[in-house]
Design a protein around this motif. Structure first.
Motif, PDB file in Angstrom:
ATOM      1  N   LEU A 253       0.828  -1.206   0.000  1.00 45.76           N
ATOM      2  CA  LEU A 253       0.000   0.000   0.000  1.00 45.76           C
ATOM      3  C   LEU A 253       0.864   1.258   0.000  1.00 45.76           C
ATOM      4  O   LEU A 253       0.572   2.231  -0.709  1.00 45.76           O
ATOM      5  CB  LEU A 253      -0.928  -0.004   1.221  1.00 45.76           C
ATOM      6  N   ALA A 254       1.938   1.236   0.779  1.00 44.60           N
ATOM      7  CA  ALA A 254       2.808   2.415   0.880  1.00 44.60           C
ATOM      8  C   ALA A 254       3.484   2.743  -0.440  1.00 44.60           C
ATOM      9  O   ALA A 254       3.837   3.900  -0.690  1.00 44.60           O
ATOM     10  CB  ALA A 254       3.861   2.181   1.964  1.00 44.60           C
ATOM     11  N   ILE A 270      -4.675   4.951   6.887  1.00 40.36           N
ATOM     12  CA  ILE A 270      -4.275   3.609   7.321  1.00 40.36           C
ATOM     13  C   ILE A 270      -2.826   3.591   7.787  1.00 40.36           C
ATOM     14  O   ILE A 270      -2.487   3.032   8.838  1.00 40.36           O
ATOM     15  CB  ILE A 270      -4.496   2.591   6.190  1.00 40.36           C
ATOM     16  N   LEU A 271      -1.944   4.223   7.012  1.00 42.20           N
ATOM     17  CA  LEU A 271      -0.531   4.239   7.384  1.00 42.20           C
ATOM     18  C   LEU A 271      -0.316   5.007   8.687  1.00 42.20           C
ATOM     19  O   LEU A 271       0.486   4.600   9.538  1.00 42.20           O
ATOM     20  CB  LEU A 271       0.297   4.848   6.254  1.00 42.20           C
ATOM     21  N   ALA A 272      -1.027   6.107   8.856  1.00 41.89           N
ATOM     22  CA  ALA A 272      -0.904   6.878  10.094  1.00 41.89           C
ATOM     23  C   ALA A 272      -1.391   6.062  11.293  1.00 41.89           C
ATOM     24  O   ALA A 272      -0.760   6.061  12.363  1.00 41.89           O
ATOM     25  CB  ALA A 272      -1.692   8.176   9.981  1.00 41.89           C
ATOM     26  N   LYS A 273      -2.484   5.358  11.106  1.00 47.47           N
ATOM     27  CA  LYS A 273      -3.045   4.541  12.179  1.00 47.47           C
ATOM     28  C   LYS A 273      -2.070   3.455  12.599  1.00 47.47           C
ATOM     29  O   LYS A 273      -1.864   3.208  13.802  1.00 47.47           O
ATOM     30  CB  LYS A 273      -4.367   3.928  11.704  1.00 47.47           C
ATOM     31  N   ALA A 293       5.112   3.825   8.973  1.00 49.05           N
ATOM     32  CA  ALA A 293       5.690   5.156   9.199  1.00 49.05           C
ATOM     33  C   ALA A 293       6.534   5.611   8.013  1.00 49.05           C
ATOM     34  O   ALA A 293       6.463   6.765   7.583  1.00 49.05           O
ATOM     35  CB  ALA A 293       6.538   5.130  10.477  1.00 49.05           C
ATOM     36  N   ILE A 294       7.327   4.696   7.464  1.00 49.18           N
ATOM     37  CA  ILE A 294       8.149   5.026   6.291  1.00 49.18           C
ATOM     38  C   ILE A 294       7.251   5.355   5.100  1.00 49.18           C
ATOM     39  O   ILE A 294       7.489   6.312   4.365  1.00 49.18           O
ATOM     40  CB  ILE A 294       9.102   3.865   5.973  1.00 49.18           C
ATOM     41  N   GLY A 295       6.206   4.555   4.926  1.00 49.92           N
ATOM     42  CA  GLY A 295       5.261   4.813   3.842  1.00 49.92           C
ATOM     43  C   GLY A 295       4.567   6.148   3.993  1.00 49.92           C
ATOM     44  O   GLY A 295       4.324   6.857   3.003  1.00 49.92           O
ATOM     45  N   LEU A 296       4.291   6.525   5.220  1.00 53.71           N
ATOM     46  CA  LEU A 296       3.624   7.803   5.488  1.00 53.71           C
ATOM     47  C   LEU A 296       4.500   8.976   5.044  1.00 53.71           C
ATOM     48  O   LEU A 296       4.013   9.940   4.436  1.00 53.71           O
ATOM     49  CB  LEU A 296       3.322   7.903   6.985  1.00 53.71           C
ATOM     50  N   LEU A 297       5.795   8.883   5.312  1.00 59.31           N
ATOM     51  CA  LEU A 297       6.702   9.958   4.901  1.00 59.31           C
ATOM     52  C   LEU A 297       6.868  10.022   3.396  1.00 59.31           C
ATOM     53  O   LEU A 297       7.174  11.081   2.846  1.00 59.31           O
ATOM     54  CB  LEU A 297       8.076   9.753   5.545  1.00 59.31           C
ATOM     55  N   ASN A 298       6.697   8.900   2.723  1.00 58.93           N
ATOM     56  CA  ASN A 298       6.905   8.850   1.274  1.00 58.93           C
ATOM     57  C   ASN A 298       5.673   9.232   0.453  1.00 58.93           C
ATOM     58  O   ASN A 298       5.733   9.246  -0.773  1.00 58.93           O
ATOM     59  CB  ASN A 298       7.371   7.452   0.861  1.00 58.93           C
ATOM     60  N   LEU A 299       4.555   9.523   1.114  1.00 61.32           N
ATOM     61  CA  LEU A 299       3.368   9.939   0.380  1.00 61.32           C
ATOM     62  C   LEU A 299       3.622  11.288  -0.304  1.00 61.32           C
ATOM     63  O   LEU A 299       4.407  12.102   0.178  1.00 61.32           O
ATOM     64  CB  LEU A 299       2.166  10.059   1.316  1.00 61.32           C
ATOM     65  N   ARG A 300       2.957  11.490  -1.410  1.00 60.23           N
ATOM     66  CA  ARG A 300       3.137  12.725  -2.165  1.00 60.23           C
ATOM     67  C   ARG A 300       1.796  13.425  -2.370  1.00 60.23           C
ATOM     68  O   ARG A 300       0.815  12.791  -2.776  1.00 60.23           O
ATOM     69  CB  ARG A 300       3.745  12.421  -3.536  1.00 60.23           C
TER      70      ARG A 300
END
Length: 355
Positions: A253-254, A270-273, A293-300
């Motif tokens: 998902l990330a 979802i990633l934040a949760k 958490a890593i996926g959350l930072l990589n969102l654009r």
């Protein structure tokens, strides 16, 4: 990443206790072997680019088709499944062909071969033994990494085709082993098309169709968010196996990098949760939280969703995870499990995401 023997056994147990599709149906190979022998020269020359592949040439198409059948159909054979190391040798041979696709990039042969592998593996998935169908998805999941070596036509059509197949596995398969490989396939498809989506020439850009993008996000969201409550006394291996599968879904998902997709693909939420880790059953492991958490930072940020994505809220959830990460690192020697956690690996990835 780490996957212990206990977790591997757990995933195998899942597959065994869930009802099978149907009785095994091994596919005869005699005719395939004869046809492959006759078409070997054409296949090898078009593979290496010594002869230009022609999609309208029946001999070229047959050579690709019979070789795809040769690789895929062998996973249905009981004698191959039973002989130690035999399946592994088949995959090494298959992987060597995939590697050769890199030697002649922008080759329509590569597109044809990947299409045929997808077609033949989809034949295997519904009605054969558990070993065959898991290995069929395993073969599919190895293909997306080679999409960049296809011609432009293949680059544009194959990502959607593979994603559709992986989605079908996630939605319909009773086997967690199949789902694990489908999740890997989704992750690798995103990885390979990301740089192709930002090339300067607009006509050469490669992206998923919006409809497929939404289906992927919503399917992954359902896997991650559907609560599973295990009864008291459930073997720890079973719960850990589920967490491994959920972690792979979070990683997939990330990779989308889109904060929101459709009505149910709430990627950022979802990633934040999961980065926060609270109110989730079963409780997420530290590696699940780290991936989220890593996926959350990589969102654009992207239009038209930019106004709906609160980056400050996302950073707050990430900071909550990071504080816990440091605290658990400092007390890691108090837990056998956390002694084995790959702290340096995740620290490097977190640093990269922060950059």
């Amino acid at each position: 990443m780490f996957l212990s023997i206990r977790l591997i056994k757990a995933l195998g147990f899942f597959a065994l206790v869930i009802p099978m599709f149907a009785l095994a149906q091994p596919i005869p190979l005699e005719d395939v072997l004869k046809e492959r022998s006759l078409s070997a020269e054409i296949f090898n020359k078009t593979l290496r680019g010594e002869v230009a592949f022609d999609a309208k040439n029946p001999a070229h198409i047959k050579a690709v088709d019979v070789n795809a059948r040769f690789f895929v159909y062998r996973v249905t054979r009981p004698e191959i499944q039973a002989e130690p190391g035999k399946m592994d040798s088949i995959f090494k041979e298959y992987e060597s062909v995939l590697k050769q696709l890199k030697t002649k990039a922008d080759n329509p042969f590569n597109t044809s071969f990947l299409e045929k592998i997808l077609e033949k593996t989809k034949e295997i998935i519904p009605n054969t033994s558990i070993s065959a169908r898991i290995n069929a998805v395993r073969m599919q999941a190895m293909c997306p990494a080679e999409i960049a070596n296809c011609d432009l036509a293949g680059q544009k059509i194959l990502p959607d085709q593979f994603m559709e197949s992986f989605i079908a596995v996630l939605q319909k398969s009773p086997d967690d082993g199949m789902k694990l490989y489908a999740l890997k396939g989704i992750r690798d498809t995103y990885k390979v098309i990301r740089p192709m989506a930002v090339v300067k020439k607009a006509s050469s850009r490669v992206t998923l169709s919006p409809a497929v993008e939404v289906k992927v996000a919503e399917t992954l969201a359902k896997i991650i968010e559907t609560p599973i409550v295990y009864p008291v006394g459930t073997a720890p291996e079973i719960v850990e196996g589920y967490r491994v599968l959920r972690r792979e879904a979070l990683k997939a998902l990330a990779q989308s990098r889109a904060p929101i997709s459709g009505e149910k693909g709430r990627t950022a939420f979802i990633l934040a949760k999961f980065a926060n880790g609270s109110d989730i059953k079963p409780e997420p492991r530290l590696d699940e939280r780290a991936e989220a958490a890593i996926g959350l930072l990589n969102l654009r940020l992207q239009d038209p969703d930019a106004s709906e994505y609160n980056m400050e809220a996302a950073l707050y959830q990430f900071s909550s995870f990071l504080i816990d990460y440091f605290q658990r690192f400092n007390s890691r020697n108090d837990s056998d499990a956390e002694k084995l956690f790959p702290w340096k690996y995740y620290a490097a990835r977190i640093t990269d995401a922060l950059d």
